[in-house]
Design a protein around this motif. Sequence first.
Motif, PDB file in Angstrom:
ATOM      1  N   LEU A   8       5.583  -7.418   2.114  1.00  0.00           N
ATOM      2  CA  LEU A   8       4.234  -6.877   1.938  1.00  0.00           C
ATOM      3  C   LEU A   8       4.273  -5.395   2.302  1.00  0.00           C
ATOM      4  CD1 LEU A   8       1.228  -7.343   1.332  1.00  0.00           C
ATOM      5  CD2 LEU A   8       0.930  -7.792   3.785  1.00  0.00           C
ATOM      6  N   GLY A   9       3.838  -4.544   1.392  1.00  0.00           N
ATOM      7  CA  GLY A   9       3.825  -3.103   1.623  1.00  0.00           C
ATOM      8  C   GLY A   9       2.434  -2.608   1.950  1.00  0.00           C
ATOM      9  N   LEU A  10       2.315  -1.898   3.085  1.00  0.00           N
ATOM     10  CA  LEU A  10       1.043  -1.338   3.533  1.00  0.00           C
ATOM     11  C   LEU A  10       1.212   0.156   3.770  1.00  0.00           C
ATOM     12  CD1 LEU A  10       0.172  -3.999   6.280  1.00  0.00           C
ATOM     13  CD2 LEU A  10      -0.626  -3.963   3.905  1.00  0.00           C
ATOM     14  N   ALA A  11       0.301   0.944   3.245  1.00  0.00           N
ATOM     15  CA  ALA A  11       0.329   2.393   3.487  1.00  0.00           C
ATOM     16  C   ALA A  11      -0.853   2.777   4.358  1.00  0.00           C
ATOM     17  CB  ALA A  11       0.281   3.155   2.168  1.00  0.00           C
ATOM     18  N   GLY A  12      -0.598   3.629   5.319  1.00  0.00           N
ATOM     19  CA  GLY A  12      -1.636   4.050   6.259  1.00  0.00           C
ATOM     20  C   GLY A  12      -2.498   5.184   5.744  1.00  0.00           C
ATOM     21  N   SER A  13      -2.463   5.441   4.451  1.00  0.00           N
ATOM     22  CA  SER A  13      -3.292   6.479   3.852  1.00  0.00           C
ATOM     23  C   SER A  13      -3.751   6.012   2.482  1.00  0.00           C
ATOM     24  CB  SER A  13      -2.491   7.775   3.696  1.00  0.00           C
ATOM     25  OG  SER A  13      -3.243   8.740   2.983  1.00  0.00           O
ATOM     26  N   PHE A  14      -4.998   6.272   2.152  1.00  0.00           N
ATOM     27  CA  PHE A  14      -5.443   5.975   0.792  1.00  0.00           C
ATOM     28  C   PHE A  14      -5.955   7.229   0.094  1.00  0.00           C
ATOM     29  CE2 PHE A  14      -9.056   4.778   3.514  1.00  0.00           C
ATOM     30  CZ  PHE A  14     -10.113   5.439   2.927  1.00  0.00           C
ATOM     31  N   ARG A  15      -5.553   8.396   0.622  1.00  0.00           N
ATOM     32  CA  ARG A  15      -5.899   9.673   0.021  1.00  0.00           C
ATOM     33  C   ARG A  15      -5.257   9.798  -1.362  1.00  0.00           C
ATOM     34  NH1 ARG A  15      -3.097  14.278  -0.524  1.00  0.00           N
ATOM     35  NH2 ARG A  15      -1.325  13.579   0.715  1.00  0.00           N
ATOM     36  N   ARG A  16      -6.004  10.321  -2.321  1.00  0.00           N
ATOM     37  CA  ARG A  16      -5.419  10.612  -3.626  1.00  0.00           C
ATOM     38  C   ARG A  16      -4.289  11.603  -3.424  1.00  0.00           C
ATOM     39  NH1 ARG A  16     -10.778  10.917  -4.676  1.00  0.00           N
ATOM     40  NH2 ARG A  16     -10.716  13.188  -4.586  1.00  0.00           N
ATOM     41  N   GLY A  17      -3.163  11.356  -4.025  1.00  0.00           N
ATOM     42  CA  GLY A  17      -2.024  12.244  -3.867  1.00  0.00           C
ATOM     43  C   GLY A  17      -1.274  12.059  -2.557  1.00  0.00           C
ATOM     44  N   SER A  18      -1.516  10.973  -1.869  1.00  0.00           N
ATOM     45  CA  SER A  18      -0.855  10.700  -0.589  1.00  0.00           C
ATOM     46  C   SER A  18       0.655  10.559  -0.774  1.00  0.00           C
ATOM     47  CB  SER A  18      -1.415   9.398   0.007  1.00  0.00           C
ATOM     48  OG  SER A  18      -0.565   8.895   1.005  1.00  0.00           O
ATOM     49  N   TYR A  19       1.401  11.295   0.025  1.00  0.00           N
ATOM     50  CA  TYR A  19       2.861  11.167  -0.011  1.00  0.00           C
ATOM     51  C   TYR A  19       3.304   9.806   0.532  1.00  0.00           C
ATOM     52  CZ  TYR A  19       3.038  16.122  -1.095  1.00  0.00           C
ATOM     53  OH  TYR A  19       2.875  17.342  -1.699  1.00  0.00           O
ATOM     54  N   ASN A  20       2.523   9.235   1.415  1.00  0.00           N
ATOM     55  CA  ASN A  20       2.871   7.917   1.946  1.00  0.00           C
ATOM     56  C   ASN A  20       2.636   6.826   0.912  1.00  0.00           C
ATOM     57  OD1 ASN A  20       3.733   8.216   4.903  1.00  0.00           O
ATOM     58  ND2 ASN A  20       2.063   9.673   4.609  1.00  0.00           N
ATOM     59  N   GLN A  21       1.572   6.943   0.137  1.00  0.00           N
ATOM     60  CA  GLN A  21       1.384   6.017  -0.990  1.00  0.00           C
ATOM     61  C   GLN A  21       2.524   6.194  -1.997  1.00  0.00           C
ATOM     62  OE1 GLN A  21      -0.739   3.617  -1.748  1.00  0.00           O
ATOM     63  NE2 GLN A  21      -2.378   3.864  -0.273  1.00  0.00           N
ATOM     64  N   ALA A  22       2.909   7.441  -2.245  1.00  0.00           N
ATOM     65  CA  ALA A  22       4.003   7.711  -3.180  1.00  0.00           C
ATOM     66  C   ALA A  22       5.319   7.139  -2.652  1.00  0.00           C
ATOM     67  CB  ALA A  22       4.125   9.220  -3.419  1.00  0.00           C
ATOM     68  N   ALA A  23       5.555   7.248  -1.356  1.00  0.00           N
ATOM     69  CA  ALA A  23       6.780   6.695  -0.763  1.00  0.00           C
ATOM     70  C   ALA A  23       6.793   5.169  -0.876  1.00  0.00           C
ATOM     71  CB  ALA A  23       6.897   7.124   0.695  1.00  0.00           C
ATOM     72  N   LEU A  24       5.633   4.542  -0.695  1.00  0.00           N
ATOM     73  CA  LEU A  24       5.547   3.085  -0.836  1.00  0.00           C
ATOM     74  C   LEU A  24       5.813   2.676  -2.293  1.00  0.00           C
ATOM     75  CD1 LEU A  24       5.062   0.349   0.438  1.00  0.00           C
ATOM     76  CD2 LEU A  24       2.591   0.741   0.167  1.00  0.00           C
ATOM     77  N   CYS A  25       5.275   3.428  -3.234  1.00  0.00           N
ATOM     78  CA  CYS A  25       5.545   3.142  -4.652  1.00  0.00           C
ATOM     79  C   CYS A  25       7.022   3.342  -4.972  1.00  0.00           C
ATOM     80  CB  CYS A  25       4.664   4.009  -5.543  1.00  0.00           C
ATOM     81  SG  CYS A  25       2.920   3.537  -5.496  1.00  0.00           S
ATOM     82  N   ALA A  26       7.654   4.351  -4.380  1.00  0.00           N
ATOM     83  CA  ALA A  26       9.083   4.563  -4.581  1.00  0.00           C
ATOM     84  C   ALA A  26       9.872   3.385  -4.025  1.00  0.00           C
ATOM     85  CB  ALA A  26       9.525   5.865  -3.913  1.00  0.00           C
ATOM     86  N   ALA A  27       9.473   2.898  -2.851  1.00  0.00           N
ATOM     87  CA  ALA A  27      10.159   1.748  -2.248  1.00  0.00           C
ATOM     88  C   ALA A  27      10.069   0.533  -3.157  1.00  0.00           C
ATOM     89  CB  ALA A  27       9.559   1.441  -0.877  1.00  0.00           C
ATOM     90  N   LYS A  28       8.933   0.354  -3.793  1.00  0.00           N
ATOM     91  CA  LYS A  28       8.763  -0.785  -4.706  1.00  0.00           C
ATOM     92  C   LYS A  28       9.798  -0.744  -5.829  1.00  0.00           C
ATOM     93  CE  LYS A  28       5.105  -3.148  -7.291  1.00  0.00           C
ATOM     94  NZ  LYS A  28       5.253  -4.482  -6.758  1.00  0.00           N
ATOM     95  N   ASP A  38       5.138  -6.382  -2.528  1.00  0.00           N
ATOM     96  CA  ASP A  38       3.771  -6.595  -2.991  1.00  0.00           C
ATOM     97  C   ASP A  38       2.887  -5.634  -2.209  1.00  0.00           C
ATOM     98  OD1 ASP A  38       1.484  -7.797  -4.125  1.00  0.00           O
ATOM     99  OD2 ASP A  38       1.349  -9.223  -2.468  1.00  0.00           O
ATOM    100  N   LEU A  39       2.134  -4.794  -2.885  1.00  0.00           N
ATOM    101  CA  LEU A  39       1.301  -3.786  -2.219  1.00  0.00           C
ATOM    102  C   LEU A  39      -0.087  -4.332  -1.908  1.00  0.00           C
ATOM    103  CD1 LEU A  39       2.195  -0.695  -4.438  1.00  0.00           C
ATOM    104  CD2 LEU A  39       3.423  -1.619  -2.471  1.00  0.00           C
ATOM    105  N   PHE A  40      -0.586  -3.980  -0.737  1.00  0.00           N
ATOM    106  CA  PHE A  40      -1.944  -4.352  -0.362  1.00  0.00           C
ATOM    107  C   PHE A  40      -2.663  -3.099   0.128  1.00  0.00           C
ATOM    108  CE2 PHE A  40      -5.357  -5.825   2.330  1.00  0.00           C
ATOM    109  CZ  PHE A  40      -5.876  -6.896   1.622  1.00  0.00           C
ATOM    110  N   PRO A  41      -3.683  -2.637  -0.596  1.00  0.00           N
ATOM    111  CA  PRO A  41      -4.428  -1.443  -0.172  1.00  0.00           C
ATOM    112  C   PRO A  41      -5.362  -1.771   0.996  1.00  0.00           C
ATOM    113  CG  PRO A  41      -5.358  -2.326  -2.201  1.00  0.00           C
ATOM    114  CD  PRO A  41      -4.149  -3.169  -1.881  1.00  0.00           C
ATOM    115  N   LEU A  42      -5.467  -0.844   1.932  1.00  0.00           N
ATOM    116  CA  LEU A  42      -6.274  -1.070   3.132  1.00  0.00           C
ATOM    117  C   LEU A  42      -7.668  -0.469   3.037  1.00  0.00           C
ATOM    118  CD1 LEU A  42      -3.533  -0.362   5.826  1.00  0.00           C
ATOM    119  CD2 LEU A  42      -4.277  -2.573   4.884  1.00  0.00           C
ATOM    120  N   ASP A  43      -8.018   0.137   1.913  1.00  0.00           N
ATOM    121  CA  ASP A  43      -9.277   0.859   1.820  1.00  0.00           C
ATOM    122  C   ASP A  43     -10.519  -0.021   1.821  1.00  0.00           C
ATOM    123  OD1 ASP A  43      -8.318   0.080  -0.703  1.00  0.00           O
ATOM    124  OD2 ASP A  43      -9.442   1.636  -1.732  1.00  0.00           O
ATOM    125  N   GLU A  44     -10.373  -1.324   1.638  1.00  0.00           N
ATOM    126  CA  GLU A  44     -11.532  -2.225   1.656  1.00  0.00           C
ATOM    127  C   GLU A  44     -11.736  -2.897   3.025  1.00  0.00           C
ATOM    128  OE1 GLU A  44     -13.734  -2.741  -0.908  1.00  0.00           O
ATOM    129  OE2 GLU A  44     -12.645  -1.124  -1.925  1.00  0.00           O
TER     130      GLU A  44
END
Length: 191
Positions: A8-28, A38-44
Amino acid sequence: MSSHVRILGLAGSFRRGSYNQAALCAAKLLVPENSEIDLFPLDEIPMFNEDDEKRPPASVVELKKRIRSADAVLIVTPEYNYSIPGLLKNAIDWASRPHGDSAWSGKSAAIMGASLGAIGTARAQHHLRQIFVALNVFLLNKPEVVIADAAHRFNEDGNLIHDPTKQLIQELLQSLVDWTRRISSAREKAA
């Protein structure tokens, strides 16, 4: 556990253009054979309120379900004020509550993070390790993936373009898969 490892992949940022979101997508894209992220967004996830912990909102119920059904967790965190962002801490708190019903306990996990700065997210990762000790998470120690100077490691589309960083993420993911299998095997032998 089957030979297939679900992370399960979790990113501690949901900012548009987040490098951490990009790093999680790269890991995928860099995950080893016989495993998946499997990615799970934390923004909700709403702000934690102890008054609601016995009747958590649907997004929290889903988060806990996804943590429990995963074989391992990969957390990608930015660093804010020498620590992890409130978004991530909030999700961790929700998934650990109420007392005695933590989704984290016994889970294997790995951490990585990206930052514009020279030391990446080393302090945030150290702080996250301290939190996970309290939650009985079996955290992978090495390799450490601290992506410094992130603006030069990702292109304008958010794609990881730095080959040494790709290699390090692949090593982290392979180590996480191996670590998860060892922990699972030890549990099965003990049962």
